[in-house]
Design an enzyme around this catalytic site. Sequence first.
Site, short mmCIF file in Angstrom:
data_model
loop_
_atom_site.label_atom_id
_atom_site.label_comp_id
_atom_site.label_asym_id
_atom_site.label_seq_id
_atom_site.Cartn_x
_atom_site.Cartn_y
_atom_site.Cartn_z
N ALA A 158 0.77 -1.24 0.00
CA ALA A 158 0.00 0.00 0.00
C ALA A 158 0.80 1.30 0.00
CB ALA A 158 -0.96 0.01 1.19
N ALA A 159 2.05 1.30 0.47
CA ALA A 159 2.78 2.58 0.57
C ALA A 159 3.06 3.15 -0.82
CB ALA A 159 4.09 2.37 1.33
N GLY A 177 0.45 5.28 -0.24
CA GLY A 177 -0.93 5.48 0.17
C GLY A 177 -1.90 5.95 -0.89
N GLY A 178 -1.46 6.04 -2.15
CA GLY A 178 -2.35 6.50 -3.20
C GLY A 178 -3.58 5.64 -3.36
N ARG A 219 8.33 2.78 5.10
CA ARG A 219 7.26 3.13 4.16
C ARG A 219 5.89 2.94 4.80
NH1 ARG A 219 7.83 3.43 -1.22
NH2 ARG A 219 6.17 1.93 -1.69
N CYS A 223 3.63 -0.90 -12.44
CA CYS A 223 4.02 0.28 -13.21
C CYS A 223 5.23 -0.05 -14.08
CB CYS A 223 4.28 1.48 -12.30
SG CYS A 223 5.52 1.19 -11.02
N GLU A 236 1.92 -2.73 4.32
CA GLU A 236 3.19 -2.42 3.66
C GLU A 236 4.30 -3.18 4.37
OE1 GLU A 236 6.26 -1.46 1.56
OE2 GLU A 236 4.25 -0.84 0.91
N ASP A 250 -0.98 -3.95 -5.91
CA ASP A 250 -0.14 -3.07 -6.73
C ASP A 250 1.30 -3.51 -6.48
OD1 ASP A 250 0.37 -0.87 -8.47
OD2 ASP A 250 0.97 0.32 -6.73
#
Length: 467
Positions: free
Chosen positions: A111-112, A114-115, A139, A232, A134, A179
């Site tokens: 999660a870090a 936090g977006g 982080r 990403c 996280e 993510d």
Amino acid sequence: MIQLPDKFMEKMEGLLGDEYPAFLKSYEEDRALGLRINPLKAEPLEFVQDSPFLLEPVPWASEGFYYKAGERPGKHPYHEAGVYYIQEPSAMAVVELLDPKPGEKVLDLCAAPGGKTTHIAGKLKGDGFLLSNEIHPARAKILAQNVERMGISNAVVTNEDSQSLSLKFPEFFDRIVVDAPCSGEGMFRKDEAARLEWSPDHVAVCARRQSEILFHAAGMLKPGGTMVYSTCTFSPEENEQVMEDFLLSHPDFSVVDRGERPGLSRGMALWSNTGADELKKTYRIWPHKSEGEGHFLAVLKRGGEAGPERKRSCPSYLKDKSVWKEAEGFLKELLVKPEAFTDRKEYILFGEQLYLLPPEMIDLKGLKVIRPGLHMGTIKKNRFEPSHALALCLKKEDVLQWAEIPSDHEDMVKYLKGQTLCAPFSWPARLDQKGWVLIVTDGFSIGFAKLAAGILKNHYPKGLRWM
């Protein structure tokens, strides 16, 4: 021109063919800058009309907006009040595809900073349970700070690896975001460290780690639940091929087609080992096609129907009424409707620190918990001192005593610097008596102060103060 790794360029040219020159040219252009409005604080379209920044909508995110280079929303009081979260525009697509609903239990596994967590919290609207995890301790602390800044009251922040977490939450969540940590190819325009660290071997290491994380995440999703996997990076090894391997080993999962989305291209089934048609339902964001960095996204559905809720061990809630007395008295003096807090039972005490847990949270024993819920404040002998987190989750309408400082007033800067504010106040205030006051800027809560003899003693946290 950004210096890209030679082997990366060779790889992308082989993958993209005729599109490669346009892809390479995108690295000469400025990257897109974005922020996402926090619906716990503001209605996005209303905020845009009065925004101090020129904002243009991000096509794939209902609360996302581009802002212009040269503007500095991170240096505005609205940022400190949690009115928006500064986020790379492509990253906003993840939670839009997840589509969480109020009342659901949701996990953000990696999660870090936090977006995605803050995006999920806005979709839940304070109703439901959010676990944000996280693995890296430093982080995880940044993640907890962002949860606090955005005024989120129904989230728990943990610092665990995916395997340990899966043992605690079997088939627990309605929706999960993975993510995954990746080689970061999509961030090369903004992240020099990712460029320097990149290698084919690093890509392979990331792919193995992603598969392991996905395996443990799958065990935490209820039958009938939804999971979004995202990276990403551009590498098929970390995207289509990870998905392909996961689906082969988890036949109860399938890829969900969320339909055509503006700015999002389809995944490349040709880049997998089997060319499975199901991979055509995944998504990619390309920097030469959209205003955003590189991203891969896949929506996964677990087959079956969720059974009855599993029995869970509840935390050891606070039972000593004498300890609670000071906090209860404070809430009754501060709030218009104190029963929203005083009628709850899910309080725990860490030393002198009082927390209100989401009612869905399991027993904390054996978990590395960074933030067990909403930090209410500190219980000291004969007094209760409210936390900054409590201030940020309240609204002006919730409290009996408030003072509103316009965001462009010099006193707002003084407040954010930790300075004392003296009467007569030149801004709207409801200050009937001494005691705690919620400080508000343009309608958004930003912290506490304490009134006595015409002076507002500043309680803005020292670690957050402007220099």
